[in-house]
Motif scaffolding. Structure first.
Motif, PDB file in Angstrom:
ATOM      1  N   LYS A   1       0.842  -1.204   0.000  1.00 46.01           N
ATOM      2  CA  LYS A   1       0.000   0.000   0.000  1.00 46.01           C
ATOM      3  C   LYS A   1       0.876   1.253   0.000  1.00 46.01           C
ATOM      4  O   LYS A   1       1.905   1.316   0.668  1.00 46.01           O
ATOM      5  N   LYS A   2       0.416   2.248  -0.759  1.00 44.99           N
ATOM      6  CA  LYS A   2       1.167   3.498  -0.860  1.00 44.99           C
ATOM      7  C   LYS A   2       0.578   4.530   0.092  1.00 44.99           C
ATOM      8  O   LYS A   2      -0.649   4.659   0.192  1.00 44.99           O
ATOM      9  N   VAL A   3       1.454   5.265   0.776  1.00 46.33           N
ATOM     10  CA  VAL A   3       0.993   6.303   1.699  1.00 46.33           C
ATOM     11  C   VAL A   3       1.676   7.624   1.348  1.00 46.33           C
ATOM     12  O   VAL A   3       2.854   7.652   0.991  1.00 46.33           O
ATOM     13  N   ALA A   4       0.901   8.714   1.402  1.00 41.61           N
ATOM     14  CA  ALA A   4       1.456  10.049   1.115  1.00 41.61           C
ATOM     15  C   ALA A   4       1.080  10.992   2.254  1.00 41.61           C
ATOM     16  O   ALA A   4       0.070  10.793   2.939  1.00 41.61           O
ATOM     17  N   PHE A   5       1.916  12.023   2.436  1.00 41.28           N
ATOM     18  CA  PHE A   5       1.735  12.940   3.575  1.00 41.28           C
ATOM     19  C   PHE A   5       1.672  14.378   3.101  1.00 41.28           C
ATOM     20  O   PHE A   5       2.275  14.740   2.092  1.00 41.28           O
ATOM     21  N   TYR A   6       0.950  15.188   3.865  1.00 38.73           N
ATOM     22  CA  TYR A   6       0.965  16.636   3.634  1.00 38.73           C
ATOM     23  C   TYR A   6       1.015  17.306   5.003  1.00 38.73           C
ATOM     24  O   TYR A   6       0.263  16.942   5.898  1.00 38.73           O
ATOM     25  N   THR A   7       1.919  18.280   5.145  1.00 33.83           N
ATOM     26  CA  THR A   7       2.095  18.935   6.447  1.00 33.83           C
ATOM     27  C   THR A   7       1.794  20.415   6.353  1.00 33.83           C
ATOM     28  O   THR A   7       2.356  21.116   5.501  1.00 33.83           O
ATOM     29  N   LEU A   8       0.917  20.887   7.232  1.00 33.31           N
ATOM     30  CA  LEU A   8       0.645  22.320   7.374  1.00 33.31           C
ATOM     31  C   LEU A   8       1.315  22.784   8.670  1.00 33.31           C
ATOM     32  O   LEU A   8       1.379  22.040   9.636  1.00 33.31           O
TER      33      LEU A   8
ATOM     34  N   ASN B   1      -1.295  16.403   8.190  1.00 35.61           N
ATOM     35  CA  ASN B   1      -0.928  16.895   9.518  1.00 35.61           C
ATOM     36  C   ASN B   1      -1.241  18.381   9.584  1.00 35.61           C
ATOM     37  O   ASN B   1      -0.673  19.178   8.836  1.00 35.61           O
ATOM     38  N   THR B   2      -2.174  18.757  10.454  1.00 34.35           N
ATOM     39  CA  THR B   2      -2.739  20.112  10.427  1.00 34.35           C
ATOM     40  C   THR B   2      -2.162  21.007  11.520  1.00 34.35           C
ATOM     41  O   THR B   2      -1.530  20.559  12.464  1.00 34.35           O
ATOM     42  N   CYS B   3      -2.473  22.293  11.373  1.00 34.28           N
ATOM     43  CA  CYS B   3      -1.973  23.327  12.279  1.00 34.28           C
ATOM     44  C   CYS B   3      -3.153  24.167  12.733  1.00 34.28           C
ATOM     45  O   CYS B   3      -4.125  24.309  12.005  1.00 34.28           O
ATOM     46  N   SER B   4      -3.069  24.725  13.935  1.00 32.52           N
ATOM     47  CA  SER B   4      -4.172  25.591  14.372  1.00 32.52           C
ATOM     48  C   SER B   4      -3.708  27.026  14.539  1.00 32.52           C
ATOM     49  O   SER B   4      -4.478  27.923  14.833  1.00 32.52           O
TER      50      SER B   4
END
Length: 443
Positions: free
Chosen positions: A4-11, A47-50
């Protein structure tokens, strides 16, 4: 079975980037394959930011983009925004799972098969459950690594949601950080940036959060680690940046003469309303000591403008204070309201238009400060560590005191330390440099 392929995005912040990296390594250890975001992954982790504005809008946009790349993908949201508003995120179309601060490092176990449920799966304990310290570091850019050594915050600044999103201050031991750094040294990393939510508060450990060590202990121990050329201290509260730390950096072999010290306001009245733990006199004192023992040091400053109650006089006081300080650049943020904080309940709301005008004024002051700082170094020699980013045939590197140097791309320079003469400031505001010789330092 297909891998399985996994991708990430970071804020958000560097701390988030180091944590995304750590979660990515957990996936790889379980046999998943990490792929670029646009590569139609089976699983997307956002991955989120507040802290930054429009957390909700940014999160929605990234989810939408992920599903464009693979409409069947399993989308998971973690990070500060996920801890603060899990139910709100659960309602975003296309989100399959939301994990809070205490759960994000168990993501691979909690979501084991990544099977979609009829309802969005929400795993977000109250923030009081986030008591464990999870070490993390960013990886991929071999030149420089962001190493998380501390998490959470015990302060209660009136504008900030971070304690609600990340919990109480906690960290590992000096020994555990030293061991991680020794491990990183074997991978060819040349520079490590120490990061945390309240970095100077390093040392609260174990279930009872006892103060067993402090930030000065950590700095001294890391200076002894062989194989890493450079350490940087990312951001440290002025009341926690002690004389001991400053004087140690001044004579250190490995800690760079570069400090980032949040100020937030140059008005004592506003600092009081912000519930900051110092006043401007202490801040000026920190800057004075740094410049006394390291005249060439770079000092960056965080400032918030348009905080409730900030009059034109208060703003001018901040402007004047910063103008007079021997600092190198500013990070300026217009104040923005955060739910569940004290600040929005304070009287004297500043109009958005005024917030933006003040932001613009301070950003142009920042440019002036930076240019002055750079100009001061033209003609001097400096050791530049080159990064692997190349834009239009130009590559960049940084001097110990964080001057950004631009030179023509040379593959041999990537990840290398090179002694150059700083020659001129280009129209983009970067420093240009010329050869002294052809030797490359510190293989």
């Amino acid at each position: 079975m297909d891998t399985k392929k996994v991708a990430f995005y970071t804020l958000g912040c560097k701390l988030n980037f180091s944590e995304t990296s750590a979660i990515g390594r957990q996936f790889e250890e379980r046999g998943f394959r990490k792929v670029p975001f646009e590569d139609a992954a089976d699983i997307y982790v956002i991955n989120t930011c507040s802290v930054t504005d429009h957390a909700d809008r940014k999160c929605r946009k990234v989810v939408k983009e992920a599903l464009k790349h693979n409409p069947e993908a399993f989308v998971t949201i973690v990070g500060c925004y996920a801890q603060l508003k899990p139910q709100e995120i659960a309602e975003i179309p296309g989100v399959h799972a939301v994990l809070g601060a205490a759960e994000k490092f168990q993501l691979v176990d909690i979501l084991a098969g990544f099977k979609k449920a009829p309802q969005t799966q929400v795993y977000a304990s109250p923030i009081s459950a986030a008591t464990e310290f999870h070490a993390a570091h960013s990886f991929g850019d071999r030149t420089r690594t962001f190493l998380k050594v501390q998490d959470g915050c015990d302060y209660s600044c009136s504008f900030c949601t971070i304690p609600l999103a990340r919990g109480n201050s906690r960290s590992g031991s000096v020994q555990s950080v030293v061991e991680r750094v020794q491990g990183l040294a074997t991978t060819g990393v040349k520079e490590i940036v120490l990061t945390g939510v309240n970095l100077g508060d390093f040392g609260l450990q174990g279930a009872n959060r006892e103060r067993l060590e402090n930030f000065y202990d950590l700095v001294q121990a890391l200076d002894e680690v062989e194989g890493i050329n450079r350490f940087r201290i990312s951001s440290c509260e002025p009341n926690l940046l002690t004389d001991d730390v400053i004087r140690f950096v001044a004579q250190s072999r490995r800690f760079m003469p570069h400090f980032h010290i949040p100020l937030q306001s140059g008005s004592d009245k506003i600092l009081g309303l912000m519930r900051r733990r110092y006043r401007r006199a202490l801040y000026a004192d920190r800057v004075r000591l740094i410049k006394e023992v390291m005249p060439h040091a770079c000092i960056g400053v965080d400032v918030i403008v348009g905080f409730p109650g900030e009059t034109e006089e208060d703003f001018l006081e901040t402007y004047q204070f910063l103008n007079d300080l021997d600092i190198s650049y500013l990070h300026v943020f217009p104040y923005s309201e955060r739910e569940n904080t004290l600040a929005p309940t304070l009287p004297g709301r500043v109009q958005d238009r005024v917030r933006h005008e003040r932001t613009t004024q301070l950003r142009s002051l920042s440019e002036k400060k930076k240019r002055h700082f750079y100009a001061h170094h033209v003609g001097q020699e400096a050791e530049v560590l080159f990064e692997d980013d190349v834009t239009n045939g130009i590559m960049e590197g940084f001097t110990p005191n964080y001057i950004r140097v631009a030179v023509k791309y040379d593959p041999l320079l990537v990840g290398e330390l090179k002694r150059l003469r700083l020659s001129a400031i280009n129209p983009q505001g970067q420093m240009e440099a010329e050869e002294l010789g052809f030797e490359v330092l510190h293989h």
